[in-house]
Design a protein around this motif. Structure first.
Motif, PDB file in Angstrom:
ATOM      1  N   TYR A  79      41.978  -0.685  20.599  1.00  0.00           N
ATOM      2  CA  TYR A  79      41.014  -1.522  21.311  1.00  0.00           C
ATOM      3  C   TYR A  79      41.327  -3.009  21.189  1.00  0.00           C
ATOM      4  O   TYR A  79      40.438  -3.851  21.207  1.00  0.00           O
ATOM      5  CB  TYR A  79      39.601  -1.218  20.818  1.00  0.00           C
ATOM      6  N   GLY A  80      42.599  -3.323  21.059  1.00  0.00           N
ATOM      7  CA  GLY A  80      43.042  -4.703  21.092  1.00  0.00           C
ATOM      8  C   GLY A  80      42.457  -5.565  19.985  1.00  0.00           C
ATOM      9  O   GLY A  80      42.341  -5.152  18.830  1.00  0.00           O
ATOM     10  N   THR A  81      42.044  -6.769  20.357  1.00  0.00           N
ATOM     11  CA  THR A  81      41.557  -7.752  19.386  1.00  0.00           C
ATOM     12  C   THR A  81      40.338  -7.253  18.634  1.00  0.00           C
ATOM     13  O   THR A  81      40.206  -7.465  17.415  1.00  0.00           O
ATOM     14  CB  THR A  81      41.224  -9.076  20.099  1.00  0.00           C
ATOM     15  N   VAL A  82      39.423  -6.578  19.338  1.00  0.00           N
ATOM     16  CA  VAL A  82      38.206  -6.061  18.680  1.00  0.00           C
ATOM     17  C   VAL A  82      38.592  -5.098  17.564  1.00  0.00           C
ATOM     18  O   VAL A  82      38.044  -5.157  16.452  1.00  0.00           O
ATOM     19  CB  VAL A  82      37.294  -5.368  19.707  1.00  0.00           C
ATOM     20  N   ASN A  83      39.522  -4.200  17.850  1.00  0.00           N
ATOM     21  CA  ASN A  83      39.994  -3.234  16.854  1.00  0.00           C
ATOM     22  C   ASN A  83      40.549  -3.953  15.619  1.00  0.00           C
ATOM     23  O   ASN A  83      40.219  -3.616  14.467  1.00  0.00           O
ATOM     24  CB  ASN A  83      41.064  -2.355  17.484  1.00  0.00           C
ATOM     25  N   ARG A  84      41.370  -4.970  15.857  1.00  0.00           N
ATOM     26  CA  ARG A  84      42.013  -5.676  14.747  1.00  0.00           C
ATOM     27  C   ARG A  84      40.991  -6.473  13.923  1.00  0.00           C
ATOM     28  O   ARG A  84      41.066  -6.498  12.686  1.00  0.00           O
ATOM     29  CB  ARG A  84      43.126  -6.576  15.278  1.00  0.00           C
ATOM     30  N   VAL A  85      40.051  -7.106  14.601  1.00  0.00           N
ATOM     31  CA  VAL A  85      39.036  -7.887  13.874  1.00  0.00           C
ATOM     32  C   VAL A  85      38.174  -6.970  13.015  1.00  0.00           C
ATOM     33  O   VAL A  85      37.880  -7.276  11.854  1.00  0.00           O
ATOM     34  CB  VAL A  85      38.166  -8.690  14.861  1.00  0.00           C
ATOM     35  N   VAL A  86      37.776  -5.826  13.563  1.00  0.00           N
ATOM     36  CA  VAL A  86      36.975  -4.874  12.785  1.00  0.00           C
ATOM     37  C   VAL A  86      37.742  -4.412  11.551  1.00  0.00           C
ATOM     38  O   VAL A  86      37.179  -4.303  10.449  1.00  0.00           O
ATOM     39  CB  VAL A  86      36.563  -3.671  13.661  1.00  0.00           C
ATOM     40  N   LEU A  87      39.041  -4.146  11.709  1.00  0.00           N
ATOM     41  CA  LEU A  87      39.841  -3.708  10.568  1.00  0.00           C
ATOM     42  C   LEU A  87      39.984  -4.808   9.520  1.00  0.00           C
ATOM     43  O   LEU A  87      39.942  -4.531   8.313  1.00  0.00           O
ATOM     44  CB  LEU A  87      41.225  -3.249  11.036  1.00  0.00           C
ATOM     45  N   ILE A  88      40.149  -6.060   9.964  1.00  0.00           N
ATOM     46  CA  ILE A  88      40.244  -7.171   9.010  1.00  0.00           C
ATOM     47  C   ILE A  88      38.940  -7.304   8.225  1.00  0.00           C
ATOM     48  O   ILE A  88      38.946  -7.472   6.995  1.00  0.00           O
ATOM     49  CB  ILE A  88      40.566  -8.492   9.747  1.00  0.00           C
ATOM     50  N   VAL A  89      37.807  -7.217   8.928  1.00  0.00           N
ATOM     51  CA  VAL A  89      36.501  -7.287   8.255  1.00  0.00           C
ATOM     52  C   VAL A  89      36.358  -6.112   7.285  1.00  0.00           C
ATOM     53  O   VAL A  89      35.864  -6.276   6.159  1.00  0.00           O
ATOM     54  CB  VAL A  89      35.362  -7.290   9.288  1.00  0.00           C
ATOM     55  N   ALA A  90      36.791  -4.916   7.721  1.00  0.00           N
ATOM     56  CA  ALA A  90      36.698  -3.743   6.846  1.00  0.00           C
ATOM     57  C   ALA A  90      37.550  -3.924   5.599  1.00  0.00           C
ATOM     58  O   ALA A  90      37.116  -3.601   4.486  1.00  0.00           O
ATOM     59  CB  ALA A  90      37.133  -2.497   7.604  1.00  0.00           C
ATOM     60  N   CYS A  91      38.765  -4.443   5.770  1.00  0.00           N
ATOM     61  CA  CYS A  91      39.649  -4.663   4.620  1.00  0.00           C
ATOM     62  C   CYS A  91      39.041  -5.684   3.652  1.00  0.00           C
ATOM     63  O   CYS A  91      39.099  -5.509   2.432  1.00  0.00           O
ATOM     64  CB  CYS A  91      41.025  -5.129   5.085  1.00  0.00           C
TER      65      CYS A  91
END
Length: 469
Positions: A384-396
């Motif tokens: 899901y592009g940028t949204v996917n990456r931002v969610v993963l960064i927040v999760a990490c």
């Protein structure tokens, strides 16, 4: 005289202490691993822009507007500086990207040469998987630990799931006024870190479980067994694999990094012209030439330029890789795994006629294969592009905070000279009951179940059958 509610309350807190004990053990073993995985995973999410920045002189060309030279000219440029055999040719994903050509050197090393598409000039080279993101991926997957890495990943992922399950039970509201959605106290107090740990765990626990489950396909026991089972029952394999075309002993994974569902896929074979039959039948044609087979050009083969024109006409997504034929019966194989799952594709061409032998994409995968590939793509931050990456960064970041708060909370609670294992409940059968429940979950993940059994037996022996001292 005790009220009728007293025994029930006592039972509830007895079970709470038993769960707390197992939650502690799960955290003791898994926190270092999940902290490491969160840290390296956060870096890997942005692998492409980081690689283009760090390896800019290799991956980015300045004269992107110049028409590309023929692929054969680019291979000739690499052959001029290397005596090895080319086994893979990768087209640029971006308009200003370089060509990547994989070479098996005479000493067995695999090198990637970066070539300017317009001038066919070699820009430089790196070991295969030697980019910054390649190193980070090896760190993330614990490959540096050797053959035991994937087993450790499987155990850590399974214990992480147990950690979240027991943590949710400990968090569950029982009439308290804080530690549910708010954090009480001050940073100098253990109460603050306990509440921070609980609230953070609730917010990121679901994501942690998702990442643990979607990381399992790479594990040594569960991942390999599920892959073999799915492919053996047509739940994961593309349907095109089992068609009436001759197949070789080589697999797609020998020359490229395929999607999880394609790891067991065998390569078809080319229809060898009559003059080549003697060479193909001598037992060495499909298997000689070292670890990658015979990579020398075959008489009558259509060549890399014609193969590329065929692949381009089929509309493969930019960034696809071509594995060159190995021996007289080998095929040209183009594969691409872009962020858009629907554009994943593998195409095999007869090296002599250019005929398409197999053409497989995400839509051809079985139900289990599609589901797991979707999970893997989200796990990598691609779907899901940028949204996917931002969610993963927040999760990490949340997972790292979860680990930190758990360590600080334990540090403030631990007794002098001890490790601070939560005390046993008055009745040891509560610990045994929780242990049995966890072991049921361990049946799904064999290595997790085995490690859980070891910890349970040691804890039982150390406490004389889970009895209070």
């Amino acid at each position: 005289m005790p009220s009728p509610a007293t025994p029930r309350a006592s039972d509830r807190w007895r079970f709470y202490r038993a769960v707390w004990r197992w939650h502690f053990y799960a955290g003791l073993f898994v926190l270092p691993f999940i902290a490491w995985l969160a840290l390296t995973g956060a870096v890997y999410v942005y692998q492409k822009p980081i690689d283009r920045w760090i390896h800019h002189d290799l991956k980015v060309v300045e004269n992107a507007a110049v028409p590309p030279s023929p692929a054969s000219a680019q291979l000739a440029g690499v052959n001029a500086v290397s005596r090895g055999a080319v086994f893979r040719y990768t087209t640029p994903e971006y308009a200003d990207g370089s060509i990547e050509i994989g070479v098996q050197e005479v000493d067995g090393r695999r090198q990637i040469y970066y070539v300017d598409p317009g001038t066919a000039q070699v820009l430089g080279q790196l070991p295969d998987k030697g980019t910054f993101s390649g190193v980070v991926r090896q760190l993330h997957s614990l490959d540096l630990l050797g053959d035991y890495a994937s087993a450790l990943i499987e155990i850590a992922a399974g214990w992480a799931i147990l950690l979240v399950a027991t943590g949710v039970y400990l968090w569950w509201p029982r009439g308290q006024n804080g530690g549910i959605t708010t954090v009480r106290g001050q940073p100098r107090q253990r109460l603050f870190w306990r509440d921070l740990h609980a609230v953070t765990g609730v917010w990121v626990g679901g994501l942690l479980v998702f990442l643990a489950v979607t990381g399992m396909p790479w594990s040594v026991v569960w991942g390999n067994q599920v892959n073999a089972w799915a492919n053996g029952h047509d739940y994961g394999y593309p349907a095109g694999v089992r068609v009436d075309v001759p197949m070789s002993a080589h697999r797609l994974a020998d020359t490229t990094t395929p999607a999880w569902s394609m790891e067991q896929a065998q390569l078809p074979v080319s229809a060898v012209p009559h003059v080549q039959h003697a060479a193909a039948d001598d037992g060495h044609a499909a298997h000689g030439g070292g670890p990658l087979g015979d990579l020398s050009p075959q008489p009558g083969a259509l060549g890399i330029d014609a193969a590329m024109r065929r692949f381009n006409a089929l509309g493969l997504a930019p960034g696809y890789s071509i594995a060159l034929p190995r021996g007289p019966m080998g095929v040209y194989t183009a594969s691409v795994y872009p962020e858009d799952l629907s554009r994943q594709r593998v195409v095999h061409l007869d090296q002599y006629s250019g005929r398409v032998l197999l053409d497989m994409g995400y839509a051809d995968y079985g139900a289990l294969g599609r589901g797991l590939e979707w999970g893997i793509n989200v796990h990598l931050g691609n779907e899901y592009g940028t949204v996917n990456r931002v969610v993963l960064i927040v999760a990490c970041a949340g997972i790292l905070l979860l680990c930190l708060s758990g360590v600080v909370m334990w540090w403030k609670r631990r007794p002098i000279g001890g490790i601070g294992v939560p005390p046993l409940p008055r009745h040891g059968r509560s610990v045994a009951g929780v242990f049995v429940l966890l072991c049921i979950g361990g049946l799904v993940f064999p290595l997790v179940g085995l490690s859980l059994l070891v910890v349970g037996v040691l804890d039982c022996l150390a406490t004389r059958g889970w009895r209070l001292t």
